[in-house]
Design a protein around this motif. Structure first.
Motif, PDB file in Angstrom:
ATOM      1  N   GLY A 209       0.754  -1.283  -0.040  1.00  0.00           N
ATOM      2  CA  GLY A 209      -0.058   0.024   0.007  1.00  0.00           C
ATOM      3  C   GLY A 209       0.872   1.221   0.060  1.00  0.00           C
ATOM      4  N   MET A 210       2.144   1.206   0.727  1.00  0.00           N
ATOM      5  CA  MET A 210       2.794   2.363   0.920  1.00  0.00           C
ATOM      6  C   MET A 210       3.446   2.624  -0.420  1.00  0.00           C
ATOM      7  SD  MET A 210       5.149   1.791   4.216  1.00  0.00           S
ATOM      8  CE  MET A 210       4.243   1.078   5.577  1.00  0.00           C
TER       9      MET A 210
ATOM     10  N   HIS B 151       2.400   1.963  -3.340  1.00  0.00           N
ATOM     11  CA  HIS B 151       1.533   2.374  -4.443  1.00  0.00           C
ATOM     12  C   HIS B 151       1.086   3.703  -4.265  1.00  0.00           C
ATOM     13  CE1 HIS B 151      -0.211  -1.575  -5.287  1.00  0.00           C
ATOM     14  NE2 HIS B 151       0.654  -1.571  -6.220  1.00  0.00           N
ATOM     15  N   LYS B 152       0.940   4.169  -2.711  1.00  0.00           N
ATOM     16  CA  LYS B 152       0.657   5.605  -2.537  1.00  0.00           C
ATOM     17  C   LYS B 152       1.869   6.457  -2.896  1.00  0.00           C
ATOM     18  CE  LYS B 152      -3.016   5.932   0.614  1.00  0.00           C
ATOM     19  NZ  LYS B 152      -3.753   4.684   0.222  1.00  0.00           N
TER      20      LYS B 152
ATOM     21  N   ASP C 187       1.611  10.448  -3.775  1.00  0.00           N
ATOM     22  CA  ASP C 187       1.092  10.884  -2.498  1.00  0.00           C
ATOM     23  C   ASP C 187       1.728  10.430  -1.358  1.00  0.00           C
ATOM     24  OD1 ASP C 187      -0.642  11.557  -0.152  1.00  0.00           O
ATOM     25  OD2 ASP C 187      -2.147  10.693  -0.965  1.00  0.00           O
ATOM     26  N   CYS C 188       3.069  11.249  -1.300  1.00  0.00           N
ATOM     27  CA  CYS C 188       4.269  10.920  -0.224  1.00  0.00           C
ATOM     28  C   CYS C 188       3.852  11.023   1.118  1.00  0.00           C
ATOM     29  CB  CYS C 188       5.171  11.928  -0.454  1.00  0.00           C
ATOM     30  SG  CYS C 188       6.627  11.492   0.132  1.00  0.00           S
TER      31      CYS C 188
ATOM     32  N   ALA D  65       0.898  10.324   2.543  1.00  0.00           N
ATOM     33  CA  ALA D  65      -0.064   9.202   3.017  1.00  0.00           C
ATOM     34  C   ALA D  65       0.861   7.981   2.955  1.00  0.00           C
ATOM     35  CB  ALA D  65      -1.140   8.954   1.859  1.00  0.00           C
ATOM     36  N   SER D  66       1.963   7.815   2.053  1.00  0.00           N
ATOM     37  CA  SER D  66       2.756   6.846   2.347  1.00  0.00           C
ATOM     38  C   SER D  66       3.724   6.884   3.792  1.00  0.00           C
ATOM     39  CB  SER D  66       3.554   6.335   1.044  1.00  0.00           C
ATOM     40  OG  SER D  66       4.578   7.324   1.073  1.00  0.00           O
TER      41      SER D  66
ATOM     42  N   ARG E  75       7.833   8.800  -9.271  1.00  0.00           N
ATOM     43  CA  ARG E  75       6.387   7.902  -9.660  1.00  0.00           C
ATOM     44  C   ARG E  75       6.374   6.663 -10.218  1.00  0.00           C
ATOM     45  NH1 ARG E  75       2.333  12.639  -9.330  1.00  0.00           N
ATOM     46  NH2 ARG E  75       3.499  13.891  -7.795  1.00  0.00           N
TER      47      ARG E  75
END
Ligand code: ADP
Ligand code: ASP
Ligand code: MG
Length: 511
Positions: free
Chosen positions: A48-49, A51-52, A57-58, A60-61, A110
């Motif tokens: 999940g990290m 993908h974020k 979305d740094c 959020a990760s 990315r």
């Protein structure tokens, strides 16, 4: 020497790790080498990290990373107390700092490559194994942490790397044997390895079982123990069917078939190294210290039941490839197989006629480029959300009426069968249904072949029950005719021949 592998739920908390220490203490005389998974759910969180961060979305990760750090530091503190955990913390922090740098870099570029993914996912097992090694030490077990990346050598097929046994054997002998001979318990992470050049790799999701077997084979272990959250290999997934029973003894072949066709309790490749060196494998419950679990050996006593177990593999796609009008039939199949080969795709069940071919494969492994290429020579349609249900048992060999009984039961459950396969080895009967039909179909089959009360269902009863009822897809047939037809036909073509093509689908192992 024995190898003991503990899965994610077996090391999910301080309490669980304390139980692991007790189990390992009971095996000290057998010189255990301990292989552990990441704590439960950690690998999913790392995915999940990644993908974020790759989506840009740094923050959020990094938020997820903070939660992960908190959980590991807290578990270490609970297990080790302030003094000992203070000496472990810098090592854990070094890993978190590497992960932090990596996620920031990922958010900038990315793009998460398979190689990057292996690097990121490897931290789950690195962290858990460090904590477990210290937890043993503080409980008086002499332990030594070993970096699995220095022991298991694989090719560079990132996200599902294939072990190189000769190199792995050499490294394991050099790194592990001297520690074991000093009566210390080696603790290492499962799932992770590295290429000969030292680039981190992973053996595929659920791969810690496979790591344990590879280490076991490399060290000529006397046994390999897979400690998990259920009482052993069961007659079906207990989450699908609460009546599932523990299988006391099962053969390598049967267990490998079950693992391949979806019994998550064992990674599909786990048994390859064990079979190669005839090392018994045990599946045991880490929540029950007295667990006797399942013993997997070259041969197992005959089962009282018709089948040993039922399993289901979801996330399957059916691909139908039909020769376009006007295209020469000659050479059509060759072109399809060549395309499969070029894309290194492995298929599970295949149904063939002169002008069409249907095959199944895991949806996540279906390359878009393969479909595009096939569209050049054929009309291609694809159906996802399918599942393979597989009934396994060595004793079905040469006994008539069994397939009919299976398909009658499925018809009674009003489940439609899409494709059917019974390999020449006759150790399993497998067929494809819609994913959403799996719970109903498996429960009904389990009820029929493993009745909860009374004696095990004998074949005689199976035959009698099946006679004269509705056949596959609702057609009325006699059992023998239905079974014969069922095992020959699929996709509606009377000349179609069902073949099982499993060669190449199982992860290769250079033994
Ligand atoms: P671990 O984290 O210990 O590796 P897994 O979650 O990978 O554990 O595998 C254990 C799970 O496998 C069980 O909780 C069970 O739901 C599932 N499972 C699927 N099929 C079977 C089966 N035939 N026998 C036992 N467990 C099964
Ligand atoms: N931690 C890895 C996974 O979740 C490997 C394993 O648990 O066997 O896939
Ligand atoms: Mg597992």
């Amino acid at each position: 020497m024995i190898v003991m592998k503990f899965g994610g739920t077996s090391v999910e908390s301080a309490e669980a790790i304390k139980r692991v220490s007790k189990i390992v203490s009971s095996r000290l005389k057998q010189s255990p080498v301990v292989v552990v998974s990441a704590m439960a759910r950690v690998t999913d969180q790392l995915v999940g990290m990644g993908h974020k961060a790759a989506a840009g979305d740094c923050e959020a990760s990094l938020e997820l990373l903070r939660a992960l750090r908190e959980r590991h530091l807290q578990t270490a503190a609970d297990l080790l107390g302030p003094k000992r955990s203070a000496s472990l913390t810098p090592k854990l922090e070094a890993f978190f700092s590497e992960m932090n740098d990596f996620l920031r870099g990922l958010a900038a570029v990315r793009e998460l490559t398979p190689r990057g993914s292996d690097y990121l996912l490897s931290f789950g097992e690195l962290l858990s194994s460090l904590i477990v090694a210290d937890a043993f030490a503080i409980r008086g077990l002499k332990s030594a942490w070993v970096d699995s990346r220095e022991c298991l050598v694989t090719d560079s097929t990132h996200t599902r790397a294939v072990p190189k046994m000769a190199e792995t054997r050499e490294r394991c002998k050099k790194k592990i044997v001297p520690i074991v001979s000093k009566k210390r318990i080696v603790v290492m992470g499962g799932f992770i390895a590295s290429t000969v050049e030292g680039v981190p790799t992973t053996l595929g999701r659920g791969g810690s079982d496979y790591s344990a077997a590879v280490v076991g084979a490399a060290l000529d272990a006397r046994r390999i123990e897979i400690w998990t959250d259920v009482e052993g290999m069961m007659t079906t997934d207990p989450r699908l069917c609460p009546d599932a029973r523990t299988i006391k003894r099962i053969s390598f072949n049967e267990a490998a078939e079950l693992a391949y066709f979806g019994a998550k309790v064992l990674h599909p490749a786990t048994l390859l190294p064990a079979i190669h060196q005839n090392i018994p494998v045990y599946v045991l419950n880490s929540r029950n210290l007295r667990s006797t679990g399942t013993q997997i050996t070259a041969r197992a006593p005959r089962s009282q039941d018709v089948f040993r177990a039922i399993t289901a593999k979801t996330g399957i796609s059916i691909v139908n490839v039909v020769a376009s009008r006007g295209i020469m039939v000659h050479g059509f199949l060759r072109s399809v197989f060549e395309a499969l080969d070029r894309h290194s795709t492995s298929v599970d069940i295949v149904a063939i006629s002169e002008v069409s071919m249907s095959f199944t494969m895991e949806t996540k492994r279906l390359p878009k480029a393969l479909l595009t290429e096939m569209e050049q020579i054929a009309d291609v349609t694809c159906e996802d959300r399918q599942a393979i249900i597989c009934l396994v048992g060595e004793d079905i060999h040469g006994k008539p009426g069994i397939a009919a009984s299976v398909f009658n039961t499925i018809a009674e459950a009003e489940v439609n069968i899409r494709m059917i396969s019974q390999g020449a080895s006759e150790i399993n009967i497998s067929f494809v249904v819609k994913e959403s039909d799996v719970p109903r179909a498996v429960r009904r089959l389990h009820e029929h072949f493993f009745p909860a009360k009374g004696p095990a269902l004998s074949l005689q009863r199976t035959e009698r029950q099946g006679r004269g009822t509705r056949g596959v897809n609702g057609a009325h047939r006699t059992n023998a005719a239905a079974a014969k037809k069922a095992s020959r036909s699929s996709s509606g073509n009377s000349k179609s021949l069902v073949a099982e093509k499993k060669a190449g689908i199982r992860p290769g192992l250079n033994l």
